[in-house]
Write a protein that holds these residues in place. Structure first.
Motif, PDB file in Angstrom:
ATOM      1  N   THR A  44      31.787  51.398  41.015  1.00 53.92           N
ATOM      2  CA  THR A  44      32.071  49.741  41.150  1.00 53.92           C
ATOM      3  C   THR A  44      30.672  49.100  41.461  1.00 53.92           C
ATOM      4  O   THR A  44      29.547  49.694  41.795  1.00 53.92           O
ATOM      5  CB  THR A  44      32.993  49.281  42.317  1.00 53.92           C
TER       6      THR A  44
ATOM      7  N   ILE B 249      39.475  35.215  47.880  1.00 52.93           N
ATOM      8  CA  ILE B 249      39.134  36.195  46.857  1.00 52.93           C
ATOM      9  C   ILE B 249      37.302  36.502  46.863  1.00 52.93           C
ATOM     10  O   ILE B 249      36.981  37.319  45.684  1.00 52.93           O
ATOM     11  CB  ILE B 249      39.189  35.728  45.471  1.00 52.93           C
TER      12      ILE B 249
ATOM     13  N   LEU C 269      35.200  44.856  42.330  1.00 55.11           N
ATOM     14  CA  LEU C 269      36.035  45.135  41.270  1.00 55.11           C
ATOM     15  C   LEU C 269      36.099  43.944  39.932  1.00 55.11           C
ATOM     16  O   LEU C 269      35.922  44.349  38.907  1.00 55.11           O
ATOM     17  CB  LEU C 269      37.368  45.055  41.900  1.00 55.11           C
ATOM     18  N   GLU C 270      35.825  42.796  40.484  1.00 54.56           N
ATOM     19  CA  GLU C 270      35.776  41.437  39.683  1.00 54.56           C
ATOM     20  C   GLU C 270      34.391  41.748  38.690  1.00 54.56           C
ATOM     21  O   GLU C 270      34.539  41.590  37.517  1.00 54.56           O
ATOM     22  CB  GLU C 270      35.863  40.058  40.235  1.00 54.56           C
TER      23      GLU C 270
ATOM     24  N   LYS D 287      37.254  40.075  53.972  1.00 53.38           N
ATOM     25  CA  LYS D 287      38.347  39.255  53.906  1.00 53.38           C
ATOM     26  C   LYS D 287      38.982  38.624  55.319  1.00 53.38           C
ATOM     27  O   LYS D 287      39.376  39.518  56.164  1.00 53.38           O
ATOM     28  CB  LYS D 287      39.542  40.109  53.091  1.00 53.38           C
TER      29      LYS D 287
ATOM     30  N   ASN E 248      35.777  38.102  48.892  1.00 52.06           N
ATOM     31  CA  ASN E 248      35.292  39.201  49.881  1.00 52.06           C
ATOM     32  C   ASN E 248      34.710  40.378  49.186  1.00 52.06           C
ATOM     33  O   ASN E 248      34.772  40.627  47.882  1.00 52.06           O
ATOM     34  CB  ASN E 248      36.535  39.934  50.521  1.00 52.06           C
TER      35      ASN E 248
ATOM     36  N   ASP F  78      36.564  42.703  46.490  1.00 52.04           N
ATOM     37  CA  ASP F  78      37.278  42.147  45.546  1.00 52.04           C
ATOM     38  C   ASP F  78      36.391  41.691  44.267  1.00 52.04           C
ATOM     39  O   ASP F  78      36.516  41.718  43.120  1.00 52.04           O
ATOM     40  CB  ASP F  78      38.074  40.865  45.609  1.00 52.04           C
TER      41      ASP F  78
ATOM     42  N   ASN G   4      39.987  34.010  39.687  1.00 59.30           N
ATOM     43  CA  ASN G   4      39.035  35.194  39.488  1.00 59.30           C
ATOM     44  C   ASN G   4      39.468  35.854  38.148  1.00 59.30           C
ATOM     45  O   ASN G   4      38.968  37.072  37.854  1.00 59.30           O
ATOM     46  CB  ASN G   4      38.801  36.062  40.642  1.00 59.30           C
TER      47      ASN G   4
END
Length: 578
Positions: free
Chosen positions: A312, A332, A340-341, A326, A334, A337, A492
């Protein structure tokens, strides 16, 4: 008169039979034998009996504190004290009373504190010299600290104003934010044996020049890079498309090609470019990570852990005020997340910016793509290369590395094609907490791309350094970095491409102040530490809250069984979600 005349008797001269300067042991009177003697040299000169400047520095703090502090600092600049000055002295006065029991009765109000909250004295460069963002300081320092004071020349003016309590635009109520206490990427087992502990200061002093490299073989197939994306601007933004292609990120021990080279004794150390780049740039990392080292005979295998989040991509890891954990279900922004995005965005961008009609096939097909696969294979080429890390001619320490390239650019002047590494920088919300002071890309990217890139180099120093090192290890001629932003800050799932930058890996490494010699020194030092150990399994762990890397010896049964199966299932779910 003779009876009243004063008498004069010469004192007894004490001779020291040892020949040393000072009183002899036998000549010391009885009442002074228990008093320690501070030695001094014959060449010492007595300049003064009392240091009035030091007395002033200690006592006069109301109106001469700054001047006295300057004199005291000047004493340290003059050099070390004379011989014997640090010896014990029985004549030093020590106040035995407790000063806290005394109080001063005064009707005057306390003077207002100058500076920011906590009583910091502001100066040029920020509210506190130890805060991140200091003018002239290295990028990324203090990324894990709690403070977020504005740096630069005007940083102090944000806190010091009329009345001494003017608050700046950034860093408001930073002292009330919770501490950034992160958890380790892997729980430390009770049977693990700590072998070595290395701090970042030690890693920064290592150097090793590695010039000799050779390409053993090439695998995979590349697609041509689409030059149309070099002309994308904020006014002609393009939506980011979702791809359904397959790309493999197998670890070292699962690579059949590396296992074949290991059986032929082609090298001593085996790894991937993602793992080696992590070690080379380890001193810039802030978030925790871990690596597995397997010692088999006289060979070392560096592996990533299944489900450890190694692949990641972090966001603003080196920022002075990184994203917080979070706080609510709807948050969204944090770190987990966002990572991953950013990984999702990076994969889809590399799928979109290539043209499948132009292909470059390497010597062998992709070693991980099986005949049962039905989804199309992404553009990816593997170059297996060796690097000689030997210090002298007597030893033979070679590194076998699997490197990756993402695309190629057809050369119009010669038959040689330029290899390209494709990466992305991600903007989630320039006004949200954790944005690191980045400007709004939609308004500044076209006109002030240098300022945008400088901010990203500061907030993502570790990530950009890793990508640059990977491109250099793979022998790529250029790097394509895409600027990707959310279509809406609160959504997101949809993203747009705002632009693309082209970098030469060696030139970009110089801008990032990344030294390949230092990186090779870190790799060789860790290699030597592991080669000194007996056969078995070892784990490198980055401390979650300190700039320290630790090497543990673990049982062979560690990271296997039920826990390992659960981690593997988590990784599969993440891939399916993407």
């Amino acid at each position: 008169m003779a009876a009243d005349a004063p008498s004069f008797v010469l004192p007894t001269m004490q001779d020291n039979p040892d020949g040393s300067w000072g009183p002899s042991t036998s000549a010391i009177p009885t009442q002074y034998k228990d008093i320690p003697y501070a030695p001094y040299s014959k060449s010492d000169k007595i300049g003064r009996f009392a240091d009035w400047n030091e007395i002033e520095a200690r006592g006069n703090t109301r109106d001469g504190g700054a001047a006295a502090g300057g004199r005291q600092n000047r004493r340290y600049r003059e050099g070390p004290a004379a011989y014997g000055a640090g010896g014990p002295s029985a004549f030093s006065y020590t106040h035995a009373e407790d000063d806290a029991s005394f109080s001063l009765v005064d009707n005057k109000g306390a003077p207002p504190k100058r500076g920011g909250p906590g009583g910091f004295r502001g100066g040029r460069g920020g509210a506190n010299r130890n805060q991140p963002g200091q003018r002239g300081g290295p990028p990324g320092r203090g990324g894990a600290q709690r403070g977020g004071y504005a740096g630069g020349r005007g940083g102090a003016r944000d806190y010091i104003g009329r009345g001494g309590m003017r608050l700046g635009r950034r860093g408001w109520r930073d002292w009330e934010k919770p501490g950034r206490s992160r958890e380790s990427s892997i729980p430390i087992g009770p049977t693990w044996n700590l072998l070595e502990e290395m701090d970042y200061a030690r890693l920064g002093k290592l150097r090793l020049d590695v010039d000799q490299s050779a390409t053993l073989d090439t695998y995979g197939k590349l697609h041509a890079y689409d030059r149309l994306y070099d002309r994308v601007t904020t006014k002609s933004e393009r939506p980011l498309q979702i791809g359904n292609k397959i790309r493999y990120y197998s670890t070292t021990s699962d690579d059949p090609v590396i296992q074949e080279y290991a059986s032929k004794d082609a090298a001593t150390v085996f790894a991937t470019d993602a793992i080696i780049s992590l070690l080379m740039c380890a001193s810039r990392s802030v978030y925790p990570w871990d690596l597995i080292v397997n010692r088999e005979g006289n060979k070392l295998f560096f592996d990533k852990r299944d489900g450890g989040g190694f692949d990641t991509i972090s966001v603003n890891e080196n920022a002075a005020d990184p994203p917080m954990e979070k706080e609510s279900k709807d948050d969204i922004n944090n770190p987990a997340d966002l990572a991953l995005e950013a990984t999702y965005v990076n994969h889809n961008f590399s799928f979109q910016v290539v043209k499948e009609e132009q292909q470059l096939e390497f010597d062998h097909p992709n070693p991980f793509y099986g005949p049962e696969e039905t989804d199309p294979l992404a553009s990816c080429g593997y170059r297996y290369r060796t690097f000689d890390m030997s210090v002298n001619e007597e030893e033979d320490v070679k590194l076998c590395l699997r490197t990756e390239v993402d695309a190629f650019i057809p050369s119009q002047q010669s038959n040689k094609n330029d290899l390209v590494s494709i990466k992305t920088l991600f903007e989630f919300d320039s006004r949200a907490q954790g944005a690191g002071g980045a400007p709004d890309w939609r308004t500044k990217l076209d006109s002030q791309r240098g300022a945008v890139m400088a901010t990203e180099m500061k907030n993502n120093s570790f990530k950009l350094s890793r990508w640059t090192v990977q491109a250099i290890l793979a022998g790529a001629e250029s790097m394509k970095i895409g600027f990707i932003s959310r279509a809406s800050p609160r959504d997101n799932s949809r993203h747009v491409i705002l632009g693309t930058a082209t970098m030469r890996p060696t030139d970009f490494a110089a801008q990032l102040n990344m030294s390949m010699a230092n990186g090779w020194g870190i790799v060789r030092t860790i290699t030597d530490l592991c080669l000194k150990q007996p056969e078995g399994k070892y784990i490198l762990v980055k401390d979650p809250n300190k700039p320290v890397i630790r090497l543990y010896a673990v049982p062979d049964s560690a990271l296997t069984g039920e826990d390992g199966e659960e981690d593997e299932e988590v990784e599969i779910d993440v891939i399916e979600e993407e």
